[in-house]
Write a protein that holds these residues in place. Structure first.
Motif, PDB file in Angstrom:
ATOM      1  N   HIS A  58       0.861  -1.192   0.000  1.00 19.27           N
ATOM      2  CA  HIS A  58       0.000   0.000   0.000  1.00 19.27           C
ATOM      3  C   HIS A  58       0.895   1.239   0.000  1.00 19.27           C
ATOM      4  O   HIS A  58       0.939   2.001   0.983  1.00 19.27           O
ATOM      5  CB  HIS A  58      -0.918  -0.001   1.232  1.00 19.27           C
ATOM      6  N   PRO A  59       1.605   1.477  -1.089  1.00 22.44           N
ATOM      7  CA  PRO A  59       2.622   2.539  -1.124  1.00 22.44           C
ATOM      8  C   PRO A  59       2.063   3.951  -1.015  1.00 22.44           C
ATOM      9  O   PRO A  59       2.808   4.877  -0.696  1.00 22.44           O
ATOM     10  CB  PRO A  59       3.301   2.325  -2.481  1.00 22.44           C
ATOM     11  N   ASP A  60       0.788   4.138  -1.264  1.00 19.77           N
ATOM     12  CA  ASP A  60       0.200   5.482  -1.201  1.00 19.77           C
ATOM     13  C   ASP A  60      -0.229   5.861   0.217  1.00 19.77           C
ATOM     14  O   ASP A  60      -0.662   6.998   0.450  1.00 19.77           O
ATOM     15  CB  ASP A  60      -1.006   5.581  -2.138  1.00 19.77           C
ATOM     16  N   ASN A  61      -0.122   4.920   1.144  1.00 24.06           N
ATOM     17  CA  ASN A  61      -0.533   5.172   2.526  1.00 24.06           C
ATOM     18  C   ASN A  61       0.684   5.350   3.426  1.00 24.06           C
ATOM     19  O   ASN A  61       1.821   5.060   3.041  1.00 24.06           O
ATOM     20  CB  ASN A  61      -1.381   4.013   3.057  1.00 24.06           C
ATOM     21  N   PHE A  62       0.418   5.814   4.650  1.00 26.71           N
ATOM     22  CA  PHE A  62       1.464   5.888   5.665  1.00 26.71           C
ATOM     23  C   PHE A  62       0.905   5.297   6.958  1.00 26.71           C
ATOM     24  O   PHE A  62      -0.264   5.509   7.298  1.00 26.71           O
ATOM     25  CB  PHE A  62       1.921   7.332   5.907  1.00 26.71           C
ATOM     26  N   TYR A 110      -1.730  -8.268  13.305  1.00 21.60           N
ATOM     27  CA  TYR A 110      -1.751  -6.833  13.565  1.00 21.60           C
ATOM     28  C   TYR A 110      -2.993  -6.212  12.934  1.00 21.60           C
ATOM     29  O   TYR A 110      -3.376  -6.560  11.811  1.00 21.60           O
ATOM     30  CB  TYR A 110      -0.497  -6.159  12.997  1.00 21.60           C
ATOM     31  N   ALA A 111      -3.603  -5.284  13.670  1.00 25.35           N
ATOM     32  CA  ALA A 111      -4.800  -4.600  13.182  1.00 25.35           C
ATOM     33  C   ALA A 111      -4.428  -3.217  12.657  1.00 25.35           C
ATOM     34  O   ALA A 111      -3.555  -2.537  13.205  1.00 25.35           O
ATOM     35  CB  ALA A 111      -5.823  -4.459  14.308  1.00 25.35           C
ATOM     36  N   VAL A 112      -5.093  -2.810  11.583  1.00 22.64           N
ATOM     37  CA  VAL A 112      -4.896  -1.493  10.980  1.00 22.64           C
ATOM     38  C   VAL A 112      -6.154  -0.670  11.252  1.00 22.64           C
ATOM     39  O   VAL A 112      -7.269  -1.089  10.941  1.00 22.64           O
ATOM     40  CB  VAL A 112      -4.652  -1.599   9.462  1.00 22.64           C
ATOM     41  N   TYR A 113      -5.949   0.501  11.866  1.00 22.19           N
ATOM     42  CA  TYR A 113      -7.076   1.336  12.272  1.00 22.19           C
ATOM     43  C   TYR A 113      -7.065   2.674  11.538  1.00 22.19           C
ATOM     44  O   TYR A 113      -6.004   3.191  11.175  1.00 22.19           O
ATOM     45  CB  TYR A 113      -7.027   1.622  13.776  1.00 22.19           C
ATOM     46  N   LYS A 114      -8.284   3.230  11.389  1.00 20.02           N
ATOM     47  CA  LYS A 114      -8.426   4.588  10.842  1.00 20.02           C
ATOM     48  C   LYS A 114      -9.144   5.443  11.870  1.00 20.02           C
ATOM     49  O   LYS A 114     -10.155   5.044  12.439  1.00 20.02           O
ATOM     50  CB  LYS A 114      -9.234   4.589   9.538  1.00 20.02           C
ATOM     51  N   LEU A 115      -8.586   6.613  12.127  1.00 19.75           N
ATOM     52  CA  LEU A 115      -9.194   7.550  13.065  1.00 19.75           C
ATOM     53  C   LEU A 115     -10.024   8.573  12.304  1.00 19.75           C
ATOM     54  O   LEU A 115      -9.621   9.041  11.236  1.00 19.75           O
ATOM     55  CB  LEU A 115      -8.119   8.284  13.879  1.00 19.75           C
ATOM     56  N   LYS A 116     -11.180   8.918  12.874  1.00 23.09           N
ATOM     57  CA  LYS A 116     -12.028   9.947  12.284  1.00 23.09           C
ATOM     58  C   LYS A 116     -12.606  10.810  13.391  1.00 23.09           C
ATOM     59  O   LYS A 116     -12.936  10.316  14.471  1.00 23.09           O
ATOM     60  CB  LYS A 116     -13.163   9.313  11.476  1.00 23.09           C
ATOM     61  N   HIS A 166      -5.672  13.077   7.632  1.00 19.99           N
ATOM     62  CA  HIS A 166      -5.225  12.572   6.333  1.00 19.99           C
ATOM     63  C   HIS A 166      -5.837  11.193   6.085  1.00 19.99           C
ATOM     64  O   HIS A 166      -5.643  10.273   6.883  1.00 19.99           O
ATOM     65  CB  HIS A 166      -3.696  12.472   6.274  1.00 19.99           C
ATOM     66  N   ASP A 167      -6.542  11.059   4.972  1.00 16.55           N
ATOM     67  CA  ASP A 167      -7.223   9.794   4.683  1.00 16.55           C
ATOM     68  C   ASP A 167      -6.254   8.631   4.474  1.00 16.55           C
ATOM     69  O   ASP A 167      -6.652   7.471   4.601  1.00 16.55           O
ATOM     70  CB  ASP A 167      -8.094   9.957   3.424  1.00 16.55           C
ATOM     71  N   TYR A 168      -5.022   8.939   4.144  1.00 17.04           N
ATOM     72  CA  TYR A 168      -4.067   7.882   3.815  1.00 17.04           C
ATOM     73  C   TYR A 168      -3.152   7.511   4.992  1.00 17.04           C
ATOM     74  O   TYR A 168      -2.212   6.728   4.820  1.00 17.04           O
ATOM     75  CB  TYR A 168      -3.206   8.306   2.618  1.00 17.04           C
ATOM     76  N   VAL A 169      -3.422   8.044   6.161  1.00 19.33           N
ATOM     77  CA  VAL A 169      -2.592   7.767   7.344  1.00 19.33           C
ATOM     78  C   VAL A 169      -3.356   6.866   8.300  1.00 19.33           C
ATOM     79  O   VAL A 169      -4.502   7.164   8.669  1.00 19.33           O
ATOM     80  CB  VAL A 169      -2.181   9.076   8.049  1.00 19.33           C
ATOM     81  N   TYR A 170      -2.702   5.771   8.740  1.00 20.17           N
ATOM     82  CA  TYR A 170      -3.351   4.765   9.563  1.00 20.17           C
ATOM     83  C   TYR A 170      -2.503   4.437  10.798  1.00 20.17           C
ATOM     84  O   TYR A 170      -1.329   4.787  10.880  1.00 20.17           O
ATOM     85  CB  TYR A 170      -3.585   3.489   8.745  1.00 20.17           C
ATOM     86  N   PHE A 171      -3.160   3.764  11.723  1.00 19.87           N
ATOM     87  CA  PHE A 171      -2.533   3.342  12.979  1.00 19.87           C
ATOM     88  C   PHE A 171      -2.470   1.821  13.008  1.00 19.87           C
ATOM     89  O   PHE A 171      -3.460   1.152  12.700  1.00 19.87           O
ATOM     90  CB  PHE A 171      -3.335   3.882  14.167  1.00 19.87           C
TER      91      PHE A 171
END
Length: 599
Positions: free
Chosen positions: A488-492, A589-595, A550-555
């Motif tokens: 997923h190179p477009d994300n961080f 590992y879980a990938v989360y999105k904050l909103k 940022h929509d492309y940044v995850y935890f």
């Protein structure tokens, strides 16, 4: 013609034979280690340093790896600029490690006057590698390798042959001086910790001179010391210039205070007993949790000034001198019991062998009783160094084992002096009969040391195998996250520290030095200029705003980890946020999105 050819070969072997034998010994051991084990970076410290120097962290190889001095970091990063995909840093560590052993091996061979004796010395060196330091040979850490460089310098300097002119003495000790300066560049604190042993090597070598108060001796030892200190000073000045900008100075202040707090006073952040004080300096419960779980990069207000206040508070609460009696008792217990086996027993055996060899040399008429005060002084210095680290309350194996290795190098040099007095490369001071008599005692001493080392080979092998099994699991987990991020190179991705940082990576496998689109949320590099540069490459100003806006940044964190601390942090900022699991990496590992709620 055949006779001339034979003579020529004999001269070649006499001149270079020791170098060839030592090289073959080291290469065979490297081959054996490669067959049976894998080489790992011991901790994430080395892994992070490699990322900086290789360009995997910011996209461009950089010498500002913080941990080593800049001159060395820049040198290694230069090779990455030439060829990015080669594991230069790992090769450098392995070269320093094995090069130190090679230098000691070559010097040991100079004491041997028969092929059988040379084989015996190389066997002893091999047994030392496999019985004593095997875990450090397969899991490389720059701190311990710095100690190995210093240990080699100690042994080489102490065993310098007698009868040299000033020029010969200085030329002969060029390797010793270079090794000491390189050790300083690799791990400054370790070389400074071991410098008393280097000083003892100089004093003991000086004592062996025929005339102690001779002008020539002042020049010899003064120039060697000046060269070492001069090399250290130049290295430090270059480092100060490289980190001379305001941003770097501010970060290094933060780095030093953070190190002091996390390495020596972690209980202030984790015990809960100091919550009132932390609140008094402006840290709410959510911010205290960030400090406790090491994800302090999320909060820009946790800076050098704040960390300095915590460090100052911690130092006020510490009474080192009240602990001295207990520390002395612990030092004695640790020295005599199994805490540091097999290193402690090797050092004790060396003290015993030096005493026996020294007594034998005195009664043989070729020695003096000076070895008694030398042993006593060495014991006092080693006690002072151990008290220093024990009373501070932090003594991981990479530090304690380093102390043992340097001390063992000093003692081995002292032992060689006692065994070979009057027989420095030639029979200089004593009759051949007496020298031959002493040489008969030398094999017995080395057999004793060899038996001690061989007893611990099974223990060391089992330890490395168990360690490698656990490292393989963490290595695989590390690769899982890295692979997912590459897909997923477009994300961080910002990673929770404690659930993701316990990784280990193989040095010569799965090498990928391309720019990584992920970083941990704390650690020793967080808030550095390089950290800011890395985030800037992905259009992120701060971690706090990046995760939320940022929509492309995850935890990323382990799937079973609690995430309430993250929403609590934003709540403390007056922001109500939701955290949603959007993906799972290999079920681990879980990938989360904050909103932000209400958007």
């Amino acid at each position: 013609m055949e006779r001339d050819s034979f003579v020529e070969k004999h001269r070649f072997w006499k001149k270079y034979g020791n170098y060839i034998i030592a090289a073959v010994t080291i290469l065979v051991n490297i081959a054996a280690l490669s067959i049976f084990f894998s080489f790992y970076y011991d901790l994430n410290d080395d892994f992070f340093m490699r990322d900086i120097m290789s360009g995997a962290y910011t996209g461009m190889p950089d010498g500002h790896n913080v941990q080593t001095l800049y001159v060395l970091g820049a040198f290694i990063s230069l090779f990455y600029r030439l060829y990015r995909t080669f594991p230069w840093y790992g090769i450098f560590l392995l070269f320093c490690q094995m090069g130190s052993l090679y230098a000691v091996g070559v010097r040991l061979l100079r004491f041997c006057h028969s092929l059988l004796a040379k084989v015996g010395c190389m066997t002893l060196l091999t047994l030392f590698m496999w019985g004593m330091i095997l875990p450090h040979l397969t899991a490389l850490h720059y701190t311990f390798i710095s100690a190995m460089l210093a240990a080699a310098a100690i042994f080489l300097f102490l065993t310098t042959p007698r009868g040299f002119s000033v020029k010969q003495f200085l030329v002969w000790n060029i390797p010793s001086m270079l090794l000491a300066v390189l050790a300083y560049q690799l791990r400054t604190e370790m070389l400074l910790l071991l410098f008393p042993f280097i000083s003892l090597a100089g004093v003991f070598r000086w004592v062996e001179e025929e005339k102690f108060f001779q002008k020539e001796n002042y020049i010899k030892y003064g120039v060697v010391l000046a060269c070492i200190l001069g090399g250290m000073l130049v290295s430090r000045l270059i480092d100060l210039a490289a980190y001379g900008s305001g941003e770097w100075k501010q970060f290094l202040t933060f780095f030093d205070k953070r190190t002091e707090v996390y390495d020596y006073h972690l209980d202030i952040l984790t015990s809960g007993e100091h919550g009132e004080y932390l609140r008094s300096i402006g840290l709410n419960d959510a911010q205290q949790e960030l400090l406790s779980n090491y994800n302090f990069g999320l909060d820009e207000s946790i800076n050098a000034e704040l960390m300095g206040e915590i460090a100052a508070y911690a130092s006020m609460d510490t009474e080192y001198f009240d602990d001295i009696p207990d520390t002395v008792r612990f030092y004695i217990y640790r020295t005599l019991h199994s805490e540091d086996v097999p290193y402690s027993r090797l050092v004790i055996a060396l003290y015993f062998c030096i005493a026996l060899a020294g007594i034998y040399a005195v009664f043989a008429g070729v020695g003096r009783w000076t070895f008694l005060w030398e042993l006593a002084l060495t014991g006092l210095v080693r006690m002072a160094l151990w008290m220093f680290i024990l009373i501070r309350g932090r003594y991981p194996e990479r530090i304690t084992h380093s102390l043992y290795v340097a001390e063992a190098a000093l003692l081995l040099g002292m032992l060689c002096i006692q065994l070979m007095k009057g027989n420095w490369l030639q029979f200089r001071e004593a009759g051949k009969e007496k020298a031959e008599g002493r040489r008969k005692g030398a094999p017995a001493v080395f057999v004793l040391l060899g038996l001690l080392c061989i007893c611990y080979v099974p223990h060391s092998v089992k330890k490395v195998m168990a360690d490698e099994e656990s490292r393989e699991i963490s290595h695989v987990n590390c690769l899982k996250i890295a692979q997912y991020c590459r897909e997923h190179p477009d994300n961080f991705y910002f990673k929770d520290v404690y659930s993701t940082v316990g990784y280990s990576q193989k040095i010569f496998q799965d090498v990928d030095n391309s720019l990584a689109n992920h970083d941990i949320m704390g650690g020793w590099l967080c808030k550095s200029p390089l950290y800011g540069e890395k985030l800037g490459k992905f259009g992120i100003a701060t971690m706090e705003e990046g995760l939320l806006y940022h929509d492309y940044v995850y935890f990323v964190t382990s799937k079973d980890s609690d995430t309430d601390w993250l929403t609590a942090y934003y709540a403390g900022k007056g922001l109500a946020v939701s955290i949603e699991e959007i993906d799972l990496i290999e079920g681990t590992y879980a990938v989360y999105k904050l909103k932000e709620l209400g958007e």
